[in-house]
Design a protein around this motif. Structure first.
Motif, mmCIF file in Angstrom:
data_model
loop_
_atom_site.group_PDB
_atom_site.id
_atom_site.type_symbol
_atom_site.label_atom_id
_atom_site.label_comp_id
_atom_site.label_asym_id
_atom_site.label_seq_id
_atom_site.Cartn_x
_atom_site.Cartn_y
_atom_site.Cartn_z
ATOM 1 N N UNK A 88 -9.402 -68.960 -63.519
ATOM 2 C CA UNK A 88 -10.150 -68.534 -64.897
ATOM 3 C C UNK A 88 -10.689 -69.762 -65.505
ATOM 4 N N UNK A 89 -10.882 -70.557 -65.134
ATOM 5 C CA UNK A 89 -11.125 -71.939 -64.851
ATOM 6 C C UNK A 89 -12.746 -72.318 -64.337
ATOM 7 N N UNK A 90 -12.985 -72.083 -64.908
ATOM 8 C CA UNK A 90 -15.032 -72.162 -64.013
ATOM 9 C C UNK A 90 -14.852 -73.865 -64.167
ATOM 10 N N UNK A 91 -15.556 -74.139 -63.025
ATOM 11 C CA UNK A 91 -16.452 -75.540 -62.866
ATOM 12 C C UNK A 91 -16.697 -76.222 -63.978
ATOM 13 N N UNK A 92 -16.662 -75.937 -65.014
ATOM 14 C CA UNK A 92 -16.989 -77.010 -66.152
ATOM 15 C C UNK A 92 -15.742 -77.716 -66.747
ATOM 16 N N UNK A 93 -14.319 -77.014 -66.400
ATOM 17 C CA UNK A 93 -13.074 -77.420 -66.793
ATOM 18 C C UNK A 93 -12.881 -77.988 -65.302
ATOM 19 N N UNK A 94 -13.005 -78.202 -64.545
ATOM 20 C CA UNK A 94 -12.816 -79.189 -62.905
ATOM 21 C C UNK A 94 -13.783 -80.189 -63.948
ATOM 22 N N UNK A 96 -14.522 -81.301 -66.568
ATOM 23 C CA UNK A 96 -13.995 -81.722 -67.755
ATOM 24 C C UNK A 96 -12.866 -82.855 -67.340
ATOM 25 N N UNK A 97 -12.145 -82.189 -65.845
ATOM 26 C CA UNK A 97 -10.962 -83.343 -65.350
ATOM 27 C C UNK A 97 -11.451 -84.694 -64.420
ATOM 28 N N UNK A 98 -12.857 -84.300 -64.199
ATOM 29 C CA UNK A 98 -13.301 -85.403 -63.408
ATOM 30 C C UNK A 98 -14.131 -86.507 -64.138
ATOM 31 N N UNK A 99 -14.481 -86.639 -65.637
ATOM 32 C CA UNK A 99 -15.559 -87.029 -66.101
ATOM 33 C C UNK A 99 -14.595 -88.267 -66.522
ATOM 34 N N UNK A 100 -13.547 -88.491 -66.340
ATOM 35 C CA UNK A 100 -13.000 -89.706 -66.333
ATOM 36 C C UNK A 100 -13.429 -90.839 -65.727
ATOM 37 N N UNK A 113 -13.193 -70.468 -54.810
ATOM 38 C CA UNK A 113 -13.314 -70.481 -55.532
ATOM 39 C C UNK A 113 -12.497 -71.492 -56.466
ATOM 40 N N UNK A 114 -11.645 -71.497 -55.191
ATOM 41 C CA UNK A 114 -9.850 -72.691 -56.052
ATOM 42 C C UNK A 114 -11.001 -74.268 -54.699
ATOM 43 N N UNK A 115 -11.314 -74.516 -54.649
ATOM 44 C CA UNK A 115 -12.351 -75.608 -53.728
ATOM 45 C C UNK A 115 -13.139 -76.655 -55.194
ATOM 46 N N UNK A 116 -13.491 -77.326 -55.459
ATOM 47 C CA UNK A 116 -14.341 -78.704 -55.826
ATOM 48 C C UNK A 116 -14.953 -79.619 -55.467
ATOM 49 N N UNK A 130 -21.075 -104.557 -56.238
ATOM 50 C CA UNK A 130 -21.794 -103.930 -55.182
ATOM 51 C C UNK A 130 -21.291 -102.564 -55.231
ATOM 52 N N UNK A 131 -22.153 -102.231 -54.496
ATOM 53 C CA UNK A 131 -22.431 -100.748 -54.777
ATOM 54 C C UNK A 131 -20.800 -100.516 -54.181
ATOM 55 N N UNK A 132 -20.795 -99.062 -54.065
ATOM 56 C CA UNK A 132 -19.691 -97.986 -53.698
ATOM 57 C C UNK A 132 -18.755 -97.154 -54.208
ATOM 58 N N UNK A 133 -17.881 -96.458 -54.685
ATOM 59 C CA UNK A 133 -17.898 -94.506 -54.641
ATOM 60 C C UNK A 133 -16.649 -93.982 -54.115
ATOM 61 N N UNK A 134 -16.096 -93.088 -54.871
ATOM 62 C CA UNK A 134 -15.069 -92.051 -54.295
ATOM 63 C C UNK A 134 -15.694 -90.902 -53.921
ATOM 64 N N UNK A 135 -14.647 -90.193 -53.016
ATOM 65 C CA UNK A 135 -14.608 -88.950 -52.507
ATOM 66 C C UNK A 135 -14.051 -88.599 -53.200
ATOM 67 N N UNK A 136 -13.617 -87.004 -54.001
ATOM 68 C CA UNK A 136 -12.688 -86.324 -54.549
ATOM 69 C C UNK A 136 -13.121 -84.636 -53.776
ATOM 70 N N UNK A 137 -12.005 -84.524 -53.603
ATOM 71 C CA UNK A 137 -11.113 -82.782 -53.421
ATOM 72 C C UNK A 137 -10.388 -82.092 -54.325
ATOM 73 N N UNK A 138 -11.348 -80.956 -55.421
ATOM 74 C CA UNK A 138 -9.775 -80.848 -55.975
ATOM 75 C C UNK A 138 -9.909 -79.431 -55.448
ATOM 76 N N UNK A 139 -8.438 -79.037 -55.008
ATOM 77 C CA UNK A 139 -7.756 -77.758 -54.692
ATOM 78 C C UNK A 139 -6.914 -77.108 -55.687
ATOM 79 N N UNK A 140 -7.612 -76.101 -56.319
ATOM 80 C CA UNK A 140 -6.388 -75.838 -57.490
ATOM 81 C C UNK A 140 -5.508 -74.189 -56.785
ATOM 82 N N UNK A 141 -4.325 -75.077 -57.192
ATOM 83 C CA UNK A 141 -2.932 -73.814 -56.841
ATOM 84 C C UNK A 141 -2.750 -73.399 -57.483
ATOM 85 N N UNK A 142 -1.964 -71.418 -57.208
ATOM 86 C CA UNK A 142 -1.648 -71.125 -59.325
ATOM 87 C C UNK A 142 -0.498 -70.218 -58.612
#
Length: 142
Positions: A88-94, A96-100, A113-116, A130-142
């Protein structure tokens, strides 16, 4: 093999290639191979922002855990708030969580279905640092 791109598609093809924006995406993809590009301390740089979003009134997320993997991916487990299901939580909701935690370059992909997965960071010339970054994997649990 289905040729339609969505349920009412009658054209079976688009209007252009993606080259108009391709150079920025290619630059982001290239920097992913640079040793040391992924920044340290995601607990300090990312977690406070993710917690804040989850703790906001009306948030669709609850933070369960977060852990840095050996490959540099910051794996964040969340669950839907208020008894919702992951589907029920589309990628748009993910997003929103990641935007900050988004920086000048920001790419998000729903893997299943459960990984972004998200790549966010600064490329050479994007700012004062300097150039830098982050790798994030969201795991959605029910």
């Amino acid at each position: 093999m289905e040729r339609r791109r969505w349920d009412t598609d009658q054209r079976f093809t688009g209007i252009a290639s993606g080259q108009a924006l391709g150079s920025g995406v290619k630059r982001l993809a290239e920097v992913l191979d640079r040793e040391g590009w992924v920044a340290e301390d995601p607990e300090a740089h990312l977690l406070p922002h993710l917690k804040r979003v989850c703790d906001e009134p009306g948030s669709r997320w609850r933070l369960r855990s977060a852990r840095l993997q050996e490959d540099g991916v910051y794996e964040v487990e969340v669950e839907p708030a208020d008894g919702q299901q992951a589907a029920d939580l589309p990628i748009r909701d993910a997003i929103t969580l990641l935007a900050p935690v988004a920086e000048a370059s920001f790419a998000v992909r729903q893997v299943d279905r459960n990984t972004v997965e998200c790549v966010t960071g600064m490329l050479d010339g994007d700012g004062d640092y300097a150039a830098h970054g982050h790798l994030i994997r969201l795991r959605v649990q029910n």
